[in-house]
Design a protein around this motif. Structure first.
Motif, PDB file in Angstrom:
ATOM      1  N   VAL A  37       0.813  -1.245   0.091  1.00 49.28           N
ATOM      2  CA  VAL A  37       0.005  -0.225   0.017  1.00 49.28           C
ATOM      3  C   VAL A  37       1.093   1.508  -0.429  1.00 49.28           C
ATOM      4  O   VAL A  37       2.268   1.463   0.825  1.00 49.28           O
ATOM      5  N   LEU A  45      -4.710   6.725   1.744  1.00 45.25           N
ATOM      6  CA  LEU A  45      -3.569   5.725   1.308  1.00 45.25           C
ATOM      7  C   LEU A  45      -4.382   5.020  -0.012  1.00 45.25           C
ATOM      8  O   LEU A  45      -5.510   5.173  -0.339  1.00 45.25           O
ATOM      9  N   TRP A  47      -3.734   1.233  -2.938  1.00 51.34           N
ATOM     10  CA  TRP A  47      -3.645   0.252  -2.669  1.00 51.34           C
ATOM     11  C   TRP A  47      -3.230  -0.325  -3.897  1.00 51.34           C
ATOM     12  O   TRP A  47      -3.017   0.447  -5.103  1.00 51.34           O
ATOM     13  N   VAL A  50      -0.723  -7.447  -4.786  1.00 51.00           N
ATOM     14  CA  VAL A  50      -0.971  -8.754  -3.584  1.00 51.00           C
ATOM     15  C   VAL A  50      -0.628  -9.619  -4.117  1.00 51.00           C
ATOM     16  O   VAL A  50      -0.597  -9.680  -5.415  1.00 51.00           O
ATOM     17  N   TYR A  60      -2.216  -5.488  -9.345  1.00 50.27           N
ATOM     18  CA  TYR A  60      -2.034  -5.074  -9.585  1.00 50.27           C
ATOM     19  C   TYR A  60      -3.286  -3.227  -9.536  1.00 50.27           C
ATOM     20  O   TYR A  60      -3.640  -4.056 -10.595  1.00 50.27           O
ATOM     21  N   ALA A  61      -2.859  -2.920  -8.912  1.00 51.04           N
ATOM     22  CA  ALA A  61      -3.578  -1.376  -9.062  1.00 51.04           C
ATOM     23  C   ALA A  61      -3.416  -1.207 -10.923  1.00 51.04           C
ATOM     24  O   ALA A  61      -2.082  -1.020 -11.168  1.00 51.04           O
TER      25      ALA A  61
END
Lengths: 127, 110
Positions: A37, A45, A47, A50, A60-61
């Motif tokens: 993060v 924040l 994200w 993961v 992924y973002a």
């Protein structure tokens, strides 16, 4: 003592690369989904990514997809965030964080909530 | 447009109650667990609610969470000056295949 420690932050120019590491201690790292993060200066924040316990099916973002790559080494209790083609807007504090595990007897499974956070690694992208 | 919507700020007097909303959609809040985080000034985020309403050990019961449909709510009663912080909701979004945070809410205890 349950702990996450990030390292590898620094100051780089746009287009360059950095690799962040997050080393854990005090718990069974291989059981946990791990997230990154980030928080830009004065912002909320965000994200980032993961990775599951076995290192497959990472996500992924959109803002970092194709540029950032997660990996983990369960033998070293460490997760890595490889950041390529860095942009000014990637400037942020990057937190490594652990997803909860719920155990019943000897059976554990991933559960909701990010319950342990590192102190963060500062990444500054500037020309 | 943010995927999860939180009010930028809320305020209340000491001892009072405040609620913070987190509004999403069927692809996130409507079908997944919501967790909440408290970030005191200059500190690392801290988990205060998981599974929509459960509290980790050490979190007082004056902090509670709930979810209805595509919205979640964090409530804090008996406000104290030490509750002044930024609060964030996060949930997994099935359409994006990504985690999403709300924009954060700054709580001021007047």
């Amino acid at each position: 003592q349950v702990q996450l420690v990030e390292s590898g932050g620094g100051v780089v120019q746009p287009g360059m690369s950095l690799r962040l590491s997050c080393t854990s201690s005090g718990f069974t790292f291989s059981l946990h989904i791990m997230h990154w993060v980030r928080q830009a200066p004065g912002k909320g924040l965000e994200w980032v990514a993961v990775i599951p316990p076995d290192g497959t099916n990472d996500f992924y973002a959109d803002s970092v997809k194709g540029r950032f790559t997660l990996s983990r080494d369960n033998s070293r209790n460490t997760v890595f965030l490889q950041m390529n083609t860095l942009r000014v807007e990637d400037t942020a504090v990057y937190y490594c964080t652990r997803q909860r595990v719920s155990c019943s007897g000897e059976t554990c499974s991933s559960a909701d909530g990010l319950d342990v956070w590192g102190q963060g690694a500062t990444v500054t992208v500037s020309s | 447009q943010a995927v999860l919507t939180q009010p930028p700020s809320v305020s209340a007097a000491p001892g009072q109650k405040v609620t913070i909303s987190c509004s999403g959609s069927s692809s996130n809040i409507g079908n997944n667990y919501v967790s909440w985080y408290q970030q005191l000034p200059g500190t690392v985020p801290k988990l205060i609610i998981y599974d929509n309403y459960k509290r980790p050990s050490g979190i007082p019961d004056r902090i509670s969470g709930s979810k209805s449909g595509t919205s979640a709510t964090l409530a804090i009663t008996g406000l104290q000056t030490g509750d002044e912080a930024d609060y964030y909701c996060i949930v997994w979004d099935n359409s994006l295949s990504a985690g999403v945070f709300g924009g954060g809410t700054k709580l001021t205890v007047l």
